[in-house]
Design an enzyme around this catalytic site. Structure first.
Site, PDB file in Angstrom:
ATOM      1  N   SER A 115       4.537 -15.701  37.249  1.00  0.00           N
ATOM      2  CA  SER A 115       5.214 -16.422  36.015  1.00  0.00           C
ATOM      3  C   SER A 115       6.560 -17.185  36.522  1.00  0.00           C
ATOM      4  O   SER A 115       7.052 -16.607  37.418  1.00  0.00           O
ATOM      5  CB  SER A 115       5.462 -15.407  34.771  1.00  0.00           C
ATOM      6  OG  SER A 115       6.560 -16.162  33.697  1.00  0.00           O
ATOM      7  N   TYR A 129       9.043  -7.416  32.233  1.00  0.00           N
ATOM      8  CA  TYR A 129       8.023  -8.488  32.872  1.00  0.00           C
ATOM      9  C   TYR A 129       8.415  -9.193  34.017  1.00  0.00           C
ATOM     10  O   TYR A 129       8.013  -9.613  34.846  1.00  0.00           O
ATOM     11  CB  TYR A 129       7.675  -9.576  31.583  1.00  0.00           C
ATOM     12  CG  TYR A 129       6.927 -10.515  31.834  1.00  0.00           C
ATOM     13  CD1 TYR A 129       5.721 -10.303  31.678  1.00  0.00           C
ATOM     14  CD2 TYR A 129       7.375 -11.853  32.025  1.00  0.00           C
ATOM     15  CE1 TYR A 129       4.652 -11.135  32.030  1.00  0.00           C
ATOM     16  CE2 TYR A 129       6.677 -13.024  32.271  1.00  0.00           C
ATOM     17  CZ  TYR A 129       5.126 -12.679  32.116  1.00  0.00           C
ATOM     18  OH  TYR A 129       4.221 -13.771  32.567  1.00  0.00           O
TER      19      TYR A 129
END
Length: 243
Positions: A115, A129
């Site tokens: 990401s 995350y």
């Protein structure tokens, strides 16, 4: 030569349409169900896939969760650790299970979905995350360094800003948090209004990697909704003490 593909949550027709045998894996997948964060479950999966399809030569690690959106002091430890286990340890376990067969065959491709959050300056609320994806980047580079010269490569890709179940989870969480999560709320709204990036671009990037020899890189889809930003530490770069 028809190569065998092992994918996670990537549309099967994206690879199956190119003559690849595809195993779609998930906790509720009807044929290849597995918990990627559990070593025993991954080992059972390896045996099942190899028995039914043969040894895979393409591994796409796309299983993931966004995890808790909260300050560290307020976070749920079980949710935080679960995010690390799925997003980071899961990729490690699957690579450990399937990469040896690729090395023995002399050809293989490992593609881990990361990401842009792993490259952004650290901020509030998404420590699980961001940590998991930054760790995945570095794990992939270490793996790529180990694989150099074997015919097997490992890379991470940013698949784009996708309107997926993860996007819906983020939307649900930020709606409950109020102003502190305003930045993520703006992102949710932007993706909702624009549709974000088409998933077909991520599929095309996977196909491009399969046909290339690139190794140890952070790769972006073509013309991403979110402009590409530099990544750090390419595989093969000598550490300072070796220069």
């Amino acid at each position: 030569m028809i190569r065998r593909a092992f994918t996670l949550r990537l549309k099967p027709d994206a690879l199956g349409g190119h003559g690849l045998a595809v195993a779609v894996v998930g906790r509720t997948a009807p044929r290849f169900g597995a918990d990627v964060s559990d070593p025993a479950s991954v080992e059972r999966l390896r045996a099942l896939v190899e028995r039914e399809l043969g040894r895979p030569s393409i591994l796409v690690n796309a299983a993931g969760m966004f995890g808790p959106i909260s300050l560290v002091k307020d976070s749920n430890p079980d949710d935080w650790i679960r995010t690390i286990m799925v997003d980071l340890a899961g990729s490690y376990l699957l690579c450990r299970a399937f990469v040896p067969g690729m090395i023995e065959a002399g050809w293989g491709r490992v593609i881990n979905l990361t990401s842009a959050a792993s490259l952004h300056p650290p901020g509030k609320l998404i420590s699980a995350y961001g940590t998991a994806k930054a760790g995945l980047n570095q794990f992939t580079r270490h793996l790529a360094a180990e694989l150099a010269g074997t015919g097997v490569t490992a890379n991470v890709i940013q698949p784009g800003d996708l309107k997926t179940d993860m996007w819906a989870d983020i939307k649900s969480q930020v709606e409950q948090l109020g102003d502190i999560a305003d930045a993520y709320g703006q992102w949710v709204t932007l993706v909702e209004e624009t549709g974000g990036d088409p998933v077909e671009k991520a599929a095309q990037l996977v196909l491009d990697i399969i046909e290339s020899d690139v190794n140890g890189q952070f790769l972006w889809i073509d013309e991403p909704f979110q402009p590409a930003i530099p990544s750090s530490g390419e595989a093969g770069q000598e550490p300072l003490w070796r220069r």
